[in-house]
Write an enzyme that holds these catalytic residues in place. Structure first.
Site, PDB file in Angstrom:
ATOM      1  N   GLY A 238     -30.667  26.518  40.879  1.00 43.30           N
ATOM      2  CA  GLY A 238     -29.342  26.102  41.297  1.00 43.30           C
ATOM      3  C   GLY A 238     -28.591  27.214  42.002  1.00 43.30           C
ATOM      4  O   GLY A 238     -27.990  27.013  43.068  1.00 43.30           O
TER       5      GLY A 238
ATOM      6  N   LYS B 274     -32.424  20.348  33.621  1.00 47.65           N
ATOM      7  CA  LYS B 274     -33.760  20.123  33.093  1.00 47.65           C
ATOM      8  C   LYS B 274     -34.047  18.619  33.054  1.00 47.65           C
ATOM      9  O   LYS B 274     -33.137  17.803  32.899  1.00 47.65           O
ATOM     10  CB  LYS B 274     -33.888  20.709  31.686  1.00 47.65           C
ATOM     11  CG  LYS B 274     -33.721  22.217  31.618  1.00 47.65           C
ATOM     12  CD  LYS B 274     -34.833  22.941  32.339  1.00 47.65           C
ATOM     13  CE  LYS B 274     -34.704  24.450  32.170  1.00 47.65           C
ATOM     14  NZ  LYS B 274     -35.734  25.169  32.953  1.00 47.65           N
TER      15      LYS B 274
ATOM     16  N   LYS C 291     -46.844  18.715  43.153  1.00 45.47           N
ATOM     17  CA  LYS C 291     -46.033  19.775  42.542  1.00 45.47           C
ATOM     18  C   LYS C 291     -46.184  19.759  41.028  1.00 45.47           C
ATOM     19  O   LYS C 291     -46.263  20.827  40.388  1.00 45.47           O
ATOM     20  CB  LYS C 291     -44.568  19.592  42.931  1.00 45.47           C
ATOM     21  CG  LYS C 291     -43.600  20.593  42.285  1.00 45.47           C
ATOM     22  CD  LYS C 291     -43.844  22.009  42.763  1.00 45.47           C
ATOM     23  CE  LYS C 291     -42.887  23.003  42.111  1.00 45.47           C
ATOM     24  NZ  LYS C 291     -41.470  22.700  42.385  1.00 45.47           N
TER      25      LYS C 291
END
Length: 312
Positions: free
Chosen positions: A23, A87, A190
């Site tokens: 972030g 999260k 990913k």
């Protein structure tokens, strides 16, 4: 890809929801690109630290930043684009909290670890652009972060207008960008990479670049990838094991000095995203009558580390 031709005369306001390593890294990039940035962080200590500004360390240098900071999603009301960096386990709570709080034409972006985050955010009714990023960052303190490897950011091509606006914003901030029609495949790729790197880095206390040179770790990574590729097929995603193994090593070396997010979480006494990565794959395999013993063992070991906090 070529540069997207979008009118950038108005300065966009970018929201960052969740102020961990990624972030703050993204916030710094957007501030460098002269965009307005609003940070929202629910942890009181982190919030207080961010109100004094934050620091990015990169290439031996140190830059300080200040921007608008809030503790409630209402601070994001004027944002054109909001990046969700919480999260995976907190995505549902975030989706519930932001309904009716953003601009009607606001865009939510999920580049989070794990699988299924974008699906949860779509229940808000806002336009959601999903994708992944291979940018690396290590959190040094409540309001400081160190940039890691420069990796590609991939976003999906659905929601044409939202995607075009987001692509222009990311390009202006200097992010290596790729747009794909197969974003679900990119998310799975990913996730497989994270499944092979994060638990081992966390359990062994190693930076990403130390894993390929460790024969034991490299062997476990190969087994994790083979299991993960097999279970991806249940989601309709076809991946190639040798190619994914090569990609895991490539990412490890490209982000050599980066301490993965799961290692940072364990070091800080935070719960990890293991269930949204390896655990998700274990559950999907079980639903289809299959077992993933290596991934399941890694899940159990990471949870065992988390449970040791009860004895401290």
């Amino acid at each position: 890809m070529g540069r997207v031709n979008i009118d950038m005369t108005e300065k966009e306001c970018v929201g960052i929801l969740g102020c961990g390593a990624m972030g703050l890294l993204f916030a710094a990039r957007f501030l460098d690109a002269d965009r307005e940035v609003v940070l929202v962080e629910k942890d009181p200590q982190t919030l207080a630290a961010l109100q004094a500004g934050f620091v990015l360390e990169e290439d031996g240098g140190r830059r300080e930043y200040r921007c608008s900071v809030g503790g409630d999603v209402s601070a994001l009301a004027a944002c054109d684009v909001v990046f969700v960096w919480v999260k995976s386990g907190d995505t549902k709570a975030v989706a519930d909290s932001i309904q009716g709080k953003l601009r009607a034409d606001g865009i939510l972006v999920s580049l989070q670890n794990g699988i299924g985050n974008a699906d949860v955010l779509r229940y808000t009714g806002y336009s959601v652009v999903a994708g992944t990023t291979a940018m690396g960052a290590t959190r040094l303190g409540l309001n400081s972060v160190r940039a890691g490897g420069l990796g590609e950011t991939v976003i999906g091509s659905e929601h044409g207008g939202a995607m075009q606006k987001l692509a222009a914003l990311l390009e202006a901030a200097g992010f290596p960008l790729r747009i794909t029609k197969s974003v679900e495949k990119a998310i799975w790729e990913k996730a497989v990479i994270n499944a092979a790197i994060n638990p081992l880095g966390a359990l062994l206390g190693l930076a990403n670049g130390q894993l390929p040179g460790n024969p034991g770790a490299a062997a476990v990574q190969k087994a994790v990838v083979e299991e993960a590729v097999a279970v991806a097929a249940f989601a309709g995603v076809q991946l190639d094991s040798p190619a994914m193994c090569a990609e895991v090593e490539k990412v490890c070396r490209a982000t050599a000095g980066n301490r993965c997010s799961m290692l940072q979480d364990l070091d800080a006494g935070r719960f990890t995203e293991i269930e949204a990565i390896n655990g998700y794959m274990v559950s999907l395999a079980a639903a289809n009558g299959k077992a993933l013993p290596v991934n399941e063992t890694l899940c159990q070991l990471v949870h065992a580390r988390e449970q040791t906090w009860a004895y401290v």
